[in-house]
Design an enzyme around this catalytic site. Structure first.
Site, PDB file in Angstrom:
ATOM      1  N   ARG A  78       2.945  -0.112  14.432  1.00 50.89           N
ATOM      2  CA  ARG A  78       2.699  -0.109  15.875  1.00 50.89           C
ATOM      3  C   ARG A  78       2.710  -1.545  16.386  1.00 50.89           C
ATOM      4  O   ARG A  78       2.227  -1.852  17.458  1.00 50.89           O
ATOM      5  CB  ARG A  78       1.330   0.550  16.086  1.00 50.89           C
ATOM      6  CG  ARG A  78       0.805   0.598  17.423  1.00 50.89           C
ATOM      7  CD  ARG A  78      -0.657   1.000  17.404  1.00 50.89           C
ATOM      8  NE  ARG A  78      -1.356   0.547  16.184  1.00 50.89           N
ATOM      9  CZ  ARG A  78      -2.645   0.680  15.989  1.00 50.89           C
ATOM     10  NH1 ARG A  78      -3.383   1.269  16.870  1.00 50.89           N
ATOM     11  NH2 ARG A  78      -3.208   0.250  14.878  1.00 50.89           N
ATOM     12  N   GLY A  95       2.343  -1.232   6.517  1.00 52.04           N
ATOM     13  CA  GLY A  95       3.255  -2.064   7.309  1.00 52.04           C
ATOM     14  C   GLY A  95       2.998  -1.894   8.792  1.00 52.04           C
ATOM     15  O   GLY A  95       2.247  -1.022   9.222  1.00 52.04           O
ATOM     16  N   ASP A 112      -5.767  -3.779   4.090  1.00 50.85           N
ATOM     17  CA  ASP A 112      -4.688  -4.138   5.028  1.00 50.85           C
ATOM     18  C   ASP A 112      -5.244  -4.708   6.322  1.00 50.85           C
ATOM     19  O   ASP A 112      -4.483  -5.206   7.153  1.00 50.85           O
ATOM     20  CB  ASP A 112      -3.802  -2.920   5.328  1.00 50.85           C
ATOM     21  CG  ASP A 112      -4.604  -1.735   5.850  1.00 50.85           C
ATOM     22  OD1 ASP A 112      -5.546  -1.302   5.158  1.00 50.85           O
ATOM     23  OD2 ASP A 112      -4.292  -1.250   6.955  1.00 50.85           O
ATOM     24  N   ASN A 113      -6.558  -4.638   6.487  1.00 46.68           N
ATOM     25  CA  ASN A 113      -7.171  -5.186   7.689  1.00 46.68           C
ATOM     26  C   ASN A 113      -7.994  -6.426   7.371  1.00 46.68           C
ATOM     27  O   ASN A 113      -8.920  -6.771   8.119  1.00 46.68           O
ATOM     28  CB  ASN A 113      -8.045  -4.126   8.368  1.00 46.68           C
ATOM     29  CG  ASN A 113      -7.210  -2.990   8.927  1.00 46.68           C
ATOM     30  OD1 ASN A 113      -6.036  -3.173   9.246  1.00 46.68           O
ATOM     31  ND2 ASN A 113      -7.803  -1.817   9.033  1.00 46.68           N
ATOM     32  N   ASP A 140       3.815   7.113  16.824  1.00 49.28           N
ATOM     33  CA  ASP A 140       4.810   6.813  17.858  1.00 49.28           C
ATOM     34  C   ASP A 140       4.979   5.310  18.092  1.00 49.28           C
ATOM     35  O   ASP A 140       5.815   4.892  18.889  1.00 49.28           O
ATOM     36  CB  ASP A 140       4.433   7.509  19.172  1.00 49.28           C
ATOM     37  CG  ASP A 140       3.042   7.106  19.662  1.00 49.28           C
ATOM     38  OD1 ASP A 140       2.401   6.232  19.020  1.00 49.28           O
ATOM     39  OD2 ASP A 140       2.580   7.656  20.666  1.00 49.28           O
ATOM     40  N   GLY A 141       4.156   4.524  17.409  1.00 43.41           N
ATOM     41  CA  GLY A 141       4.266   3.072  17.568  1.00 43.41           C
ATOM     42  C   GLY A 141       3.764   2.550  18.901  1.00 43.41           C
ATOM     43  O   GLY A 141       3.898   1.376  19.212  1.00 43.41           O
ATOM     44  N   ARG A 174      -2.080 -10.304   5.077  1.00 44.35           N
ATOM     45  CA  ARG A 174      -3.282  -9.550   4.722  1.00 44.35           C
ATOM     46  C   ARG A 174      -3.448  -9.509   3.209  1.00 44.35           C
ATOM     47  O   ARG A 174      -2.480  -9.758   2.470  1.00 44.35           O
ATOM     48  CB  ARG A 174      -3.133  -8.107   5.235  1.00 44.35           C
ATOM     49  CG  ARG A 174      -2.833  -8.029   6.713  1.00 44.35           C
ATOM     50  CD  ARG A 174      -1.860  -6.906   7.021  1.00 44.35           C
ATOM     51  NE  ARG A 174      -1.326  -7.025   8.383  1.00 44.35           N
ATOM     52  CZ  ARG A 174      -1.883  -6.492   9.456  1.00 44.35           C
ATOM     53  NH1 ARG A 174      -2.959  -5.752   9.327  1.00 44.35           N
ATOM     54  NH2 ARG A 174      -1.371  -6.686  10.657  1.00 44.35           N
TER      55      ARG A 174
HETATM   56  P1  AMP Z   1      -5.031   0.709  11.224  1.00 42.93           P
HETATM   57  O1  AMP Z   1      -5.941   1.812  10.863  1.00 42.93           O
HETATM   58  O2  AMP Z   1      -5.010   0.419  12.696  1.00 42.93           O
HETATM   59  O3  AMP Z   1      -5.235  -0.495  10.403  1.00 42.93           O
HETATM   60  O4  AMP Z   1      -3.550   1.236  10.918  1.00 42.93           O
HETATM   61  C1  AMP Z   1      -3.182   1.692   9.668  1.00 42.93           C
HETATM   62  C2  AMP Z   1      -1.682   1.921   9.610  1.00 42.93           C
HETATM   63  O5  AMP Z   1      -1.265   2.915  10.567  1.00 42.93           O
HETATM   64  C3  AMP Z   1      -0.845   0.686   9.897  1.00 42.93           C
HETATM   65  O6  AMP Z   1       0.274   0.710   9.067  1.00 42.93           O
HETATM   66  C4  AMP Z   1      -0.458   0.884  11.350  1.00 42.93           C
HETATM   67  O7  AMP Z   1       0.719   0.193  11.665  1.00 42.93           O
HETATM   68  C5  AMP Z   1      -0.258   2.387  11.409  1.00 42.93           C
HETATM   69  N1  AMP Z   1      -0.420   2.920  12.772  1.00 42.93           N
HETATM   70  C6  AMP Z   1      -1.553   2.972  13.473  1.00 42.93           C
HETATM   71  N2  AMP Z   1      -1.338   3.522  14.690  1.00 42.93           N
HETATM   72  C7  AMP Z   1      -0.032   3.809  14.770  1.00 42.93           C
HETATM   73  C8  AMP Z   1       0.825   4.383  15.778  1.00 42.93           C
HETATM   74  N3  AMP Z   1       0.366   4.764  16.961  1.00 42.93           N
HETATM   75  N4  AMP Z   1       2.125   4.522  15.451  1.00 42.93           N
HETATM   76  C9  AMP Z   1       2.604   4.148  14.268  1.00 42.93           C
HETATM   77  N5  AMP Z   1       1.870   3.610  13.295  1.00 42.93           N
HETATM   78  C10 AMP Z   1       0.569   3.427  13.539  1.00 42.93           C
HETATM   79 MG    MG Z   2      -4.512  -2.333  10.506  1.00 40.31          MG
END
Ligand code: AMP
Ligand code: MG
Length: 488
Positions: A90, A87, A249-250, A122-123, A180
């Site tokens: 961020r 989900g 998810d990407n 931290d989002g 996605r």
């Molecule tokens: P990603 O690898 O960028 O596709 O992210 C994978 C998951 O990690 C997704 O659910 C993102 O929303 C979550 N995520 C990535 N970076 C952060 C962050 N800094 N804070 C919170 N969730 C994150």
């Molecule tokens: Mg992603």
């Protein structure tokens, strides 16, 4: 009246598709860059968007009438391992806009603070990943590759803690949707067939409305996603692009490139090139991208299977055919695109020519982009000096050139058409890693000069522009960047 009119179709889906969230306020929002041309395409007043009220929206400090901020729920396979709950951790979807041309777009903030899906994070976003995504996604758009877009980058005036404390920033992403493969998997894993159907109907209406007229609309939807991904992944590969994190998810169902985390354009060619620091086994290496894409599409087919037929076996056999066509579909695009880049005639060329060429480029560590660009000049009647200089072994190059000339013979008209094809297939400027890193390093000191210049230079990647000649150059040995990081 609100300066932006929203029409939030995703927020009208059932409550368990997302969580209502509120962007975190930031202390000192400052606009780094606004994409005025994109604002115009969206029918949004760029002057307003750049004003303090606009920046208040782009930083999440103020919402507009009509925004309905939500974090979308999804799951996904990350490097092959199933994660039932990912989900937007961020990212926050502010709402949807219908552009003057009738197309619907998501407006999303990245880095606006925690959501129920943030898990340990931290989002927030640091300036580096924000600038990277801005540069890379806009370069992709200019190169003609379907992609999410960059509307704005804003600095927040606060520090985010990564390995060190870094300046924080917020990125405004525009996408046809953020649905996605993992969004479908999320509901399938919960046996929530009603939700799956609502999501599929929503995605069909949004991305492939013609599928709704098919005998089996969900099968037609699957076929459309497969076709879109086959083209997309081939286009990446024609440009030497390595996505780096092709988790389910990407992968969008719209066929847009999403998630510019550890992606990179390669300099010297190698088919097994990997940049991402977390891709330890080369799962998402350049040449593995169609394999990874195919695997992801099998996961989509599985997730859709409750909708394809009541009987599980029947659903499985229905999905098999379109899924099995992916490699062939991909190969057609892949081969055709490389013929366009090489200026060779697919019907006349010997089959081994392309594989031999790629093997030779890897062997000689030739810069991928410069090779095709210099070859274009040779095809247009120029000398082969610049091209030859890319090789370590003159005799290898000479032999190859003789073979290429044989493969690219034809009538004068055909030759002229091929040169035009090469010119529109072979860019001169790509966002080279060392340049992207340079922009980020400067930005850490509050200087965005290199960033603005690189974004400007990449708006016309096929045009010879002498003022940007330095950005065409391959990195010197000491400048080569071999690793990229998600930066989350
Ligand atoms: P990603 O690898 O960028 O596709 O992210 C994978 C998951 O990690 C997704 O659910 C993102 O929303 C979550 N995520 C990535 N970076 C952060 C962050 N800094 N804070 C919170 N969730 C994150
Ligand atoms: Mg992603």
């Amino acid at each position: 009246m609100s300066p932006i009119v929203f029409d939030n179709s995703y927020a009208r889906l059932p409550e368990h598709f997302y969580a209502h969230v509120h962007p975190a306020k930031v202390p000192a929002a400052e606009l780094i860059r606004l994409n005025g041309a994109l604002a115009e395409e969206l029918g949004v007043d760029a002057v307003w968007l750049g004003s303090s009220d606009g920046v208040a929206l782009l930083s999440g400090n103020e919402l507009l009438q009509g925004t309905e901020p939500i974090a979308q729920a999804y799951g996904g396979h990350q490097f092959g391992g199933w994660v039932p709950q990912l989900g937007d951790g961020r990212a926050i979807l502010l709402g949807e806009i219908i552009a003057p041309d009738g197309a619907r777009y998501d407006l999303q903030l990245k880095g606006s603070g925690r959501t129920p899906y943030s898990r340990g994070g931290d989002g927030k976003a640091a300036i580096g990943p924000v600038l990277r995504e801005y540069i890379l996604s806009e370069a992709m758009a200019a190169l003609g590759v379907p992609t999410t877009r960059a509307l704005a980058a804003v600095s927040t005036g606060e520090l985010v803690q990564r390995e060190t404390a870094l300046p924080g920033a917020i990125f405004t992403r525009v996408a046809r949707s953020h649905i996605r493969v993992g969004t479908f998997q999320y509901f399938c894993a919960r046996n929530d067939v009603a939700a799956l159907r609502q999501l599929a109907d929503h995605a069909v209406a949004r991305h492939f409305p013609e599928a709704s007229a098919a005998d089996n609309p969900y099968l037609a939807f699957l076929e459309s996603v497969i076709a879109a991904q086959a083209t997309l992944i081939a286009q990446w590969m024609h440009l030497g692009f390595i996505h780096g994190v092709m988790n389910t998810d990407n992968m969008t169902v719209s066929g847009e490139t999403i998630d510019y985390g550890p992606c990179a354009f390669m300099d010297a060619f190698h088919s097994e090139k990997v940049f991402s620091s977390i891709d330890r086994y080369g799962r998402y290496a350049w040449s593995n991208q169609p394999v990874a894409g195919h695997w992801n599409l099998m996961r989509l087919a599985e997730a859709l299977s409750p909708l394809l037929a009541d009987d599980t076996e029947e659903a499985k056999s229905l999905a098999e055919t379109p899924v099995a066509t992916f490699p062939e579909l991909f190969n057609e695009h892949f081969t055709q695109g490389f013929h366009a880049k090489l200026g060779t005639d697919p019907s006349a060329v010997d089959e081994a020519f392309l594989t031999d060429t790629l093997a030779m480029l890897a062997e000689e560590k030739v810069d991928f982009t410069l090779f095709f660009r210099h070859l274009t000049k040779v095809a247009a009647g120029g000398t082969s000096e610049n091209l030859a200089r890319l090789f370590d072994h003159e005799e290898v190059f000479d032999a190859w050139l003789v073979r290429w000339r044989e493969q690219s013979r034809g009538t004068e008209d055909a030759a002229a058409a091929r040169v035009r094809g090469m010119q529109s297939a072979n860019p001169i400027r790509i966002p080279r890693n060392h340049r992207v890193e340079e922009c980020i390093q400067q930005a850490h000191d509050g200087d965005y000069t290199a960033f603005h210049r690189l974004v400007d230079a990449l708006q016309e990647p096929y045009a010879d522009l002498p003022e940007f000649a330095d950005l065409e150059r391959a990195p010197k040995p000491g400048e080569v960047v071999c690793r990229t990081f998600c930066g989350t």
